[in-house]
Design a protein around this motif. Structure first.
Motif, PDB file in Angstrom:
ATOM      1  N   SER A   1       0.851  -1.185   0.000  1.00 45.94           N
ATOM      2  CA  SER A   1       0.000   0.000   0.000  1.00 45.94           C
ATOM      3  C   SER A   1       0.889   1.238   0.000  1.00 45.94           C
ATOM      4  O   SER A   1       1.845   1.323   0.767  1.00 45.94           O
ATOM      5  N   PHE A   2       0.575   2.193  -0.875  1.00 44.44           N
ATOM      6  CA  PHE A   2       1.337   3.428  -0.993  1.00 44.44           C
ATOM      7  C   PHE A   2       0.512   4.596  -0.462  1.00 44.44           C
ATOM      8  O   PHE A   2      -0.709   4.524  -0.387  1.00 44.44           O
ATOM      9  N   ASN A   3       1.188   5.700  -0.139  1.00 43.47           N
ATOM     10  CA  ASN A   3       0.500   6.870   0.412  1.00 43.47           C
ATOM     11  C   ASN A   3      -0.258   7.660  -0.652  1.00 43.47           C
ATOM     12  O   ASN A   3      -1.070   8.514  -0.329  1.00 43.47           O
ATOM     13  N   GLN A   4      -0.023   7.381  -1.948  1.00 44.79           N
ATOM     14  CA  GLN A   4      -0.729   8.051  -3.037  1.00 44.79           C
ATOM     15  C   GLN A   4      -0.709   7.142  -4.253  1.00 44.79           C
ATOM     16  O   GLN A   4      -0.056   6.105  -4.245  1.00 44.79           O
ATOM     17  N   GLY A   5      -1.442   7.513  -5.266  1.00 46.24           N
ATOM     18  CA  GLY A   5      -1.520   6.708  -6.468  1.00 46.24           C
ATOM     19  C   GLY A   5      -0.187   6.624  -7.186  1.00 46.24           C
ATOM     20  O   GLY A   5       0.549   7.597  -7.271  1.00 46.24           O
ATOM     21  N   ILE A   6       0.130   5.435  -7.689  1.00 47.50           N
ATOM     22  CA  ILE A   6       1.373   5.229  -8.424  1.00 47.50           C
ATOM     23  C   ILE A   6       1.044   4.997  -9.899  1.00 47.50           C
ATOM     24  O   ILE A   6      -0.069   4.617 -10.246  1.00 47.50           O
ATOM     25  N   ASP A   7       2.031   5.232 -10.736  1.00 47.55           N
ATOM     26  CA  ASP A   7       1.875   4.970 -12.165  1.00 47.55           C
ATOM     27  C   ASP A   7       2.098   3.475 -12.378  1.00 47.55           C
ATOM     28  O   ASP A   7       3.212   2.986 -12.187  1.00 47.55           O
ATOM     29  N   PRO A   8       1.061   2.711 -12.737  1.00 49.16           N
ATOM     30  CA  PRO A   8       1.212   1.259 -12.878  1.00 49.16           C
ATOM     31  C   PRO A   8       2.263   0.848 -13.902  1.00 49.16           C
ATOM     32  O   PRO A   8       2.839  -0.233 -13.791  1.00 49.16           O
ATOM     33  N   ARG A   9       2.550   1.711 -14.866  1.00 50.72           N
ATOM     34  CA  ARG A   9       3.559   1.371 -15.866  1.00 50.72           C
ATOM     35  C   ARG A   9       4.969   1.360 -15.296  1.00 50.72           C
ATOM     36  O   ARG A   9       5.885   0.821 -15.912  1.00 50.72           O
ATOM     37  N   SER A  10       5.178   1.936 -14.107  1.00 48.83           N
ATOM     38  CA  SER A  10       6.516   1.977 -13.521  1.00 48.83           C
ATOM     39  C   SER A  10       6.841   0.732 -12.701  1.00 48.83           C
ATOM     40  O   SER A  10       7.979   0.560 -12.286  1.00 48.83           O
ATOM     41  N   VAL A  11       5.863  -0.129 -12.455  1.00 49.57           N
ATOM     42  CA  VAL A  11       6.093  -1.342 -11.666  1.00 49.57           C
ATOM     43  C   VAL A  11       6.430  -2.488 -12.617  1.00 49.57           C
ATOM     44  O   VAL A  11       5.611  -2.897 -13.427  1.00 49.57           O
ATOM     45  N   LYS A  12       7.662  -2.977 -12.497  1.00 50.20           N
ATOM     46  CA  LYS A  12       8.143  -4.051 -13.366  1.00 50.20           C
ATOM     47  C   LYS A  12       8.907  -5.059 -12.523  1.00 50.20           C
ATOM     48  O   LYS A  12       9.305  -4.767 -11.399  1.00 50.20           O
ATOM     49  N   GLY A  13       9.144  -6.222 -13.080  1.00 54.44           N
ATOM     50  CA  GLY A  13       9.890  -7.260 -12.379  1.00 54.44           C
ATOM     51  C   GLY A  13      11.291  -6.832 -11.994  1.00 54.44           C
ATOM     52  O   GLY A  13      11.789  -7.210 -10.936  1.00 54.44           O
ATOM     53  N   GLU A  14      11.937  -6.021 -12.829  1.00 56.82           N
ATOM     54  CA  GLU A  14      13.300  -5.601 -12.514  1.00 56.82           C
ATOM     55  C   GLU A  14      13.363  -4.594 -11.376  1.00 56.82           C
ATOM     56  O   GLU A  14      14.428  -4.319 -10.843  1.00 56.82           O
ATOM     57  N   ASN A  15      12.226  -4.033 -10.975  1.00 55.91           N
ATOM     58  CA  ASN A  15      12.184  -3.097  -9.843  1.00 55.91           C
ATOM     59  C   ASN A  15      12.071  -3.826  -8.507  1.00 55.91           C
ATOM     60  O   ASN A  15      12.217  -3.218  -7.462  1.00 55.91           O
ATOM     61  N   ILE A  16      11.780  -5.125  -8.541  1.00 57.78           N
ATOM     62  CA  ILE A  16      11.522  -5.907  -7.331  1.00 57.78           C
ATOM     63  C   ILE A  16      12.707  -6.830  -7.079  1.00 57.78           C
ATOM     64  O   ILE A  16      13.109  -7.584  -7.958  1.00 57.78           O
ATOM     65  N   VAL A  17      13.256  -6.761  -5.868  1.00 55.69           N
ATOM     66  CA  VAL A  17      14.407  -7.587  -5.503  1.00 55.69           C
ATOM     67  C   VAL A  17      14.032  -8.432  -4.292  1.00 55.69           C
ATOM     68  O   VAL A  17      13.623  -7.900  -3.257  1.00 55.69           O
ATOM     69  N   ILE A  18      14.161  -9.754  -4.429  1.00 54.29           N
ATOM     70  CA  ILE A  18      13.897 -10.683  -3.329  1.00 54.29           C
ATOM     71  C   ILE A  18      15.167 -11.482  -3.089  1.00 54.29           C
ATOM     72  O   ILE A  18      15.702 -12.103  -4.014  1.00 54.29           O
ATOM     73  N   ASN A  19      15.655 -11.450  -1.847  1.00 52.22           N
ATOM     74  CA  ASN A  19      16.896 -12.124  -1.449  1.00 52.22           C
ATOM     75  C   ASN A  19      18.073 -11.730  -2.333  1.00 52.22           C
ATOM     76  O   ASN A  19      18.890 -12.554  -2.727  1.00 52.22           O
ATOM     77  N   GLY A  20      18.144 -10.452  -2.691  1.00 46.41           N
ATOM     78  CA  GLY A  20      19.265  -9.935  -3.461  1.00 46.41           C
ATOM     79  C   GLY A  20      19.195 -10.179  -4.957  1.00 46.41           C
ATOM     80  O   GLY A  20      20.101  -9.806  -5.683  1.00 46.41           O
ATOM     81  N   LYS A  21      18.118 -10.812  -5.461  1.00 48.91           N
ATOM     82  CA  LYS A  21      17.990 -11.095  -6.889  1.00 48.91           C
ATOM     83  C   LYS A  21      16.718 -10.448  -7.427  1.00 48.91           C
ATOM     84  O   LYS A  21      15.677 -10.467  -6.770  1.00 48.91           O
ATOM     85  N   THR A  22      16.825  -9.893  -8.644  1.00 47.71           N
ATOM     86  CA  THR A  22      15.622  -9.340  -9.254  1.00 47.71           C
ATOM     87  C   THR A  22      14.677 -10.470  -9.636  1.00 47.71           C
ATOM     88  O   THR A  22      15.110 -11.582  -9.938  1.00 47.71           O
ATOM     89  N   VAL A  23      13.395 -10.191  -9.623  1.00 51.66           N
ATOM     90  CA  VAL A  23      12.383 -11.189  -9.945  1.00 51.66           C
ATOM     91  C   VAL A  23      12.376 -11.410 -11.448  1.00 51.66           C
ATOM     92  O   VAL A  23      12.131 -10.482 -12.215  1.00 51.66           O
ATOM     93  N   GLU A  24      12.678 -12.628 -11.864  1.00 54.27           N
ATOM     94  CA  GLU A  24      12.715 -12.952 -13.287  1.00 54.27           C
ATOM     95  C   GLU A  24      11.648 -13.954 -13.673  1.00 54.27           C
ATOM     96  O   GLU A  24      11.324 -14.108 -14.827  1.00 54.27           O
ATOM     97  N   GLY A  25      11.135 -14.670 -12.691  1.00 51.22           N
ATOM     98  CA  GLY A  25      10.140 -15.702 -12.973  1.00 51.22           C
ATOM     99  C   GLY A  25       8.778 -15.110 -13.272  1.00 51.22           C
ATOM    100  O   GLY A  25       8.626 -13.902 -13.454  1.00 51.22           O
ATOM    101  N   PRO A  26       7.775 -15.965 -13.296  1.00 52.52           N
ATOM    102  CA  PRO A  26       6.425 -15.459 -13.572  1.00 52.52           C
ATOM    103  C   PRO A  26       5.947 -14.535 -12.450  1.00 52.52           C
ATOM    104  O   PRO A  26       6.079 -14.846 -11.276  1.00 52.52           O
ATOM    105  N   ILE A  27       5.425 -13.384 -12.859  1.00 52.19           N
ATOM    106  CA  ILE A  27       4.904 -12.410 -11.904  1.00 52.19           C
ATOM    107  C   ILE A  27       3.608 -11.831 -12.464  1.00 52.19           C
ATOM    108  O   ILE A  27       3.512 -11.537 -13.647  1.00 52.19           O
ATOM    109  N   LYS A  28       2.609 -11.703 -11.596  1.00 53.93           N
ATOM    110  CA  LYS A  28       1.335 -11.104 -11.985  1.00 53.93           C
ATOM    111  C   LYS A  28       1.113  -9.887 -11.100  1.00 53.93           C
ATOM    112  O   LYS A  28       1.175  -9.981  -9.876  1.00 53.93           O
ATOM    113  N   LEU A  29       0.864  -8.739 -11.723  1.00 57.01           N
ATOM    114  CA  LEU A  29       0.642  -7.490 -11.002  1.00 57.01           C
ATOM    115  C   LEU A  29      -0.802  -7.052 -11.174  1.00 57.01           C
ATOM    116  O   LEU A  29      -1.300  -7.003 -12.293  1.00 57.01           O
TER     117      LEU A  29
END
Length: 170
Positions: free
Chosen positions: A81-109
Motif C-alpha cells: 500500500s502506498f500513500n498516493q496513487g502510483i503509475d502502474p507502468r513503472s512497476v516491473k519485475g526488474e524493480n523488485i528484488v527478493i533475497n538480493g535477486k531481481t524477480v525474473e520468474g512469472p509475476i502477476k501485477l
C-alpha cells in the motif's frame, strides 16, 4: 390541446431550462490544466490523465505505507500500500528484488482502482525468511520513490510504516 401547442410548450420549457443553466456561473479551466471552480467551494486540483481516467497529482513524496506477505510454498503473494496513487507502468519485475535477486520468474501485477495498492503474485521457490526491496516506482507527478524494503519477512507477515518509528511488524 392541439399537438402544435403541446410541441411549442415543450420547446419553450427546454429553451428556458437551457438558458437558466447557462446563465449560472461555471468553473473555468486554469492555464496549467487544473480546474478552478467559480465560487462553488471546490479548491484547485491538478489532474493527470491515465487511460481515460483523471488521477489527482499530489506533491508529497511517494512511500510505502503497508506491506503484507503470504507464502504457501509455491506462490508468494505480496500486497503493498502506498500513500498516493502510483503509475502502474513503472512497476516491473526488474524493480523488485527478493533475497538480493531481481524477480525474473512469472509475476502477476494487479492494482486497485486508485492505484494505491499493488498485489504481486510471484511464482517460484523463495527461502524463508526473505528480504524484499523495491525501487523505481513513480507517482503520477513523475516523482520516483526512494529504494525501500524489509528484512526477515516470514511466511505470513504484515508490516506498517509508523512515522518516526519506521517499519513495525503486526
Amino acid at each position: 390541446m392541439s399537438r402544435w401547442r403541446l410541441f411549442t410548450a415543450v420547446l419553450v420549457v427546454l429553451y428556458t431550462g437551457l438558458a437558466v443553466s447557462f446563465a449560472q456561473p461555471r468553473g473555468e479551466r486554469g492555464g496549467d490544466g487544473g480546474f478552478k471552480a467559480g465560487g462553488s467551494g471546490v479548491t484547485k486540483q491538478d489532474f493527470w490523465s491515465y487511460r481515460g481516467q483523471r488521477k489527482p497529482v499530489e506533491s508529497d513524496d511517494l512511500y510505502m505505507e503497508a506491506f503484507s506477505s503470504l507464502y504457501d510454498g509455491d506462490i508468494l503473494t505480496i500486497d503493498i500500500s502506498f500513500n498516493q496513487g502510483i503509475d502502474p507502468r513503472s512497476v516491473k519485475g526488474e524493480n523488485i528484488v527478493i533475497n538480493g535477486k531481481t524477480v525474473e520468474g512469472p509475476i502477476k501485477l494487479t492494482f486497485n482502482k486508485e492505484a494505491t495498492v499493488v498485489r504481486m503474485v510471484i511464482g517460484g521457490a523463495v527461502s524463508i525468511p526473505y528480504s524484499f526491496s523495491i525501487s523505481g516506482i513513480k507517482s503520477y507527478n513523475g516523482k520516483e520513490m526512494d529504494r525501500d524494503g524489509l528484512e526477515g519477512v516470514g511466511r505470513k507477515d504484515f508490516f506498517s510504516y509508523q512515522e518516526g518509528d519506521g517499519w513495525m511488524r503486526k
